[in-house]
Design a protein around this motif. Structure first.
Motif, PDB file in Angstrom:
ATOM      1  N   ALA A 295       0.829  -1.208   0.000  1.00  0.00           N
ATOM      2  CA  ALA A 295       0.000   0.000   0.000  1.00  0.00           C
ATOM      3  C   ALA A 295       0.864   1.259   0.000  1.00  0.00           C
ATOM      4  CB  ALA A 295      -0.929  -0.010   1.216  1.00  0.00           C
ATOM      5  N   MET A 296       2.000   1.207   0.696  1.00  0.00           N
ATOM      6  CA  MET A 296       2.900   2.362   0.716  1.00  0.00           C
ATOM      7  C   MET A 296       3.543   2.601  -0.648  1.00  0.00           C
ATOM      8  SD  MET A 296       4.844   2.001   4.388  1.00  0.00           S
ATOM      9  CE  MET A 296       5.787   3.511   4.131  1.00  0.00           C
ATOM     10  N   GLN A 297       3.674   1.547  -1.433  1.00  0.00           N
ATOM     11  CA  GLN A 297       4.290   1.671  -2.753  1.00  0.00           C
ATOM     12  C   GLN A 297       3.283   2.084  -3.831  1.00  0.00           C
ATOM     13  OE1 GLN A 297       6.039  -2.185  -3.272  1.00  0.00           O
ATOM     14  NE2 GLN A 297       7.513  -1.907  -1.601  1.00  0.00           N
ATOM     15  N   HIS A 298       2.007   2.090  -3.472  1.00  0.00           N
ATOM     16  CA  HIS A 298       0.963   2.449  -4.434  1.00  0.00           C
ATOM     17  C   HIS A 298       1.100   3.916  -4.848  1.00  0.00           C
ATOM     18  CE1 HIS A 298      -2.929   2.714  -6.371  1.00  0.00           C
ATOM     19  NE2 HIS A 298      -3.268   3.710  -5.575  1.00  0.00           N
ATOM     20  N   ARG A 299       1.057   4.170  -6.143  1.00  0.00           N
ATOM     21  CA  ARG A 299       1.147   5.533  -6.662  1.00  0.00           C
ATOM     22  C   ARG A 299      -0.159   5.873  -7.372  1.00  0.00           C
ATOM     23  NH1 ARG A 299       4.163   5.389  -3.381  1.00  0.00           N
ATOM     24  NH2 ARG A 299       6.420   5.719  -3.371  1.00  0.00           N
ATOM     25  N   PRO A 300      -0.973   6.756  -6.778  1.00  0.00           N
ATOM     26  CA  PRO A 300      -2.300   7.045  -7.339  1.00  0.00           C
ATOM     27  C   PRO A 300      -2.214   7.918  -8.586  1.00  0.00           C
ATOM     28  CG  PRO A 300      -1.860   8.482  -5.491  1.00  0.00           C
ATOM     29  CD  PRO A 300      -0.704   7.523  -5.549  1.00  0.00           C
ATOM     30  N   PHE A 301      -3.196   7.765  -9.457  1.00  0.00           N
ATOM     31  CA  PHE A 301      -3.289   8.624 -10.636  1.00  0.00           C
ATOM     32  C   PHE A 301      -3.644  10.048 -10.213  1.00  0.00           C
ATOM     33  CE2 PHE A 301      -5.820  10.500 -14.105  1.00  0.00           C
ATOM     34  CZ  PHE A 301      -4.870  10.480 -15.111  1.00  0.00           C
ATOM     35  N   ASN A 302      -4.527  10.157  -9.215  1.00  0.00           N
ATOM     36  CA  ASN A 302      -4.942  11.472  -8.713  1.00  0.00           C
ATOM     37  C   ASN A 302      -4.872  11.466  -7.185  1.00  0.00           C
ATOM     38  OD1 ASN A 302      -6.045  13.910  -8.061  1.00  0.00           O
ATOM     39  ND2 ASN A 302      -8.027  13.567  -9.069  1.00  0.00           N
ATOM     40  N   PRO A 303      -3.786  11.995  -6.608  1.00  0.00           N
ATOM     41  CA  PRO A 303      -3.621  11.960  -5.152  1.00  0.00           C
ATOM     42  C   PRO A 303      -4.701  12.716  -4.389  1.00  0.00           C
ATOM     43  CG  PRO A 303      -1.552  12.504  -6.254  1.00  0.00           C
ATOM     44  CD  PRO A 303      -2.625  12.578  -7.289  1.00  0.00           C
ATOM     45  N   GLU A 304      -5.393  13.636  -5.053  1.00  0.00           N
ATOM     46  CA  GLU A 304      -6.402  14.442  -4.364  1.00  0.00           C
ATOM     47  C   GLU A 304      -7.804  13.848  -4.467  1.00  0.00           C
ATOM     48  OE1 GLU A 304      -5.501  16.909  -2.482  1.00  0.00           O
ATOM     49  OE2 GLU A 304      -3.430  16.523  -3.103  1.00  0.00           O
ATOM     50  N   SER A 305      -7.935  12.725  -5.117  1.00  0.00           N
ATOM     51  CA  SER A 305      -9.267  12.142  -5.297  1.00  0.00           C
ATOM     52  C   SER A 305      -9.801  11.588  -3.984  1.00  0.00           C
ATOM     53  CB  SER A 305      -9.218  11.024  -6.342  1.00  0.00           C
ATOM     54  OG  SER A 305      -8.474   9.922  -5.843  1.00  0.00           O
ATOM     55  N   ASN A 306     -11.111  11.555  -3.863  1.00  0.00           N
ATOM     56  CA  ASN A 306     -11.742  10.988  -2.670  1.00  0.00           C
ATOM     57  C   ASN A 306     -11.414   9.506  -2.529  1.00  0.00           C
ATOM     58  OD1 ASN A 306     -12.946  13.407  -1.893  1.00  0.00           O
ATOM     59  ND2 ASN A 306     -14.778  13.027  -3.142  1.00  0.00           N
ATOM     60  N   GLN A 307     -11.289   8.842  -3.671  1.00  0.00           N
ATOM     61  CA  GLN A 307     -10.974   7.410  -3.641  1.00  0.00           C
ATOM     62  C   GLN A 307      -9.610   7.167  -2.989  1.00  0.00           C
ATOM     63  OE1 GLN A 307     -10.657   5.616  -7.502  1.00  0.00           O
ATOM     64  NE2 GLN A 307     -10.776   3.524  -6.711  1.00  0.00           N
TER      65      GLN A 307
END
Length: 301
Positions: A255-267
């Motif tokens: 989970a720490m290595q996960h890189r989100p497409f949009n860090p500001e998203s509610n998801q």
């Protein structure tokens, strides 16, 4: 603590957030240097300028690995003594001490007969090389065991022999060296009921038995070999409770290595909140896990 293979297993323990301090003197290979380092922790020693020397524009310590070396004496001493303080505290509280012996060869300064932990690329003419005899290695470690058990009434010690082949010594010489270490360790394990042996050396040399399990230098075990040893280590040396924790901790690491497409998203915010909650629960149930960094990451601190 000990050889570079100790760093491999120590790193795995730290990656799984076990409360482990790895090689506070840096990588050490021979029994004398390892015992000398442990004696400095028991004596609560602090290093001073008199313990350093200059070579190749850097300041070094004969007792320490070159990762402590540096351009500024004060900075080198600060790093050494910070590691020293951490080791002193940890050794007095530790449940387990893992010692990985790499080589029975010692290098002694020709000038004053001091056994060095690292030669720091000083010309070989400054040293005498010697293969320890089993009685010499046993005597050094035996004395250390008595001091350790007197200071820490609960500590248990797990010995391993590094499967790294020290080709620079020669093939025959490497085998002689490993034979000394094996004889030494088994003598001590048979003498003290708080000493144990984990066969990392035998798993690689006798069980895997193939150079495809070594890196390109044909000296250091590769990731496949380290994984194989780690699996056996966790199966035999980690409690059932600890083994059950491993997949939970690995989930946190992923989970720490996960890189989100949009860090500001509610998801993504929900994702972080979920894992912050999981991390807090693990820390509550298993306070020996070092998950502070993970929690700070999920909480955005």
């Amino acid at each position: 603590m000990g050889s570079c293979f100790a760093e491999e297993i120590g790193a795995r323990l730290q990656q799984h957030h076990f409360d482990a301090l790895v090689n506070p003197h840096g990588i050490l290979y021979n029994p004398i240097s390892i015992t000398q380092a442990l004696h400095t922790y028991l004596d609560r020693d602090q290093y001073t300028a008199d313990d350093l020397f200059s070579h190749g524009d850097l300041w070094h310590s004969w007792d320490h690995h070159s990762r402590f070396s540096g351009l500024q004496m004060d900075a080198v001493l600060a790093r050494i003594n910070a590691a020293q303080e951490a080791a002193v505290q940890r050794l007095e509280e530790a449940d387990w001490l893992i010692i990985t012996l790499g080589s029975a060869y010692t290098y002694t300064l020709a000038s004053d007969n001091q056994v060095v932990g690292n030669c720091h690329k000083v010309p070989s003419s400054h040293f005498h090389k010697k293969l320890l005899s089993p009685p010499d290695a046993i005597a050094a470690l035996d004395n250390l065991m008595h001091r350790l058990f007197f200071r820490n009434k609960k500590v248990k010690i797990l010995f391993t022999i590094s499967p790294v082949r020290y080709a620079r010594d020669g093939v025959v010489e490497n085998n002689l060296s490993k034979a000394v270490l094996i004889q030494t360790v088994h003598h001590l394990v048979n003498k003290f009921d708080r000493l144990f042996y984990f066969p990392a050396y035998e798993l690689v040399i006798d069980d895997l038995r193939d150079y495809r399990f070594y890196k390109e230098d044909l000296v250091h075990p590769n990731e496949l070999a380290v994984n194989y040893v780690w699996e056996h280590f966790t199966a035999s040396c980690v409690s059932e409770e600890g083994r059950n924790l491993l997949p939970l901790v690995e989930d946190i690491n992923r989970a720490m290595q996960h890189r989100p497409f949009n860090p500001e998203s509610n998801q993504h915010k929900q994702f972080l909140q979920t894992y912050a909650k999981k991390t807090k629960q693990l820390m509550k149930e298993y306070p020996f896990l070092r998950l502070e960094e993970a929690l700070a990451y999920f909480e955005g601190k």
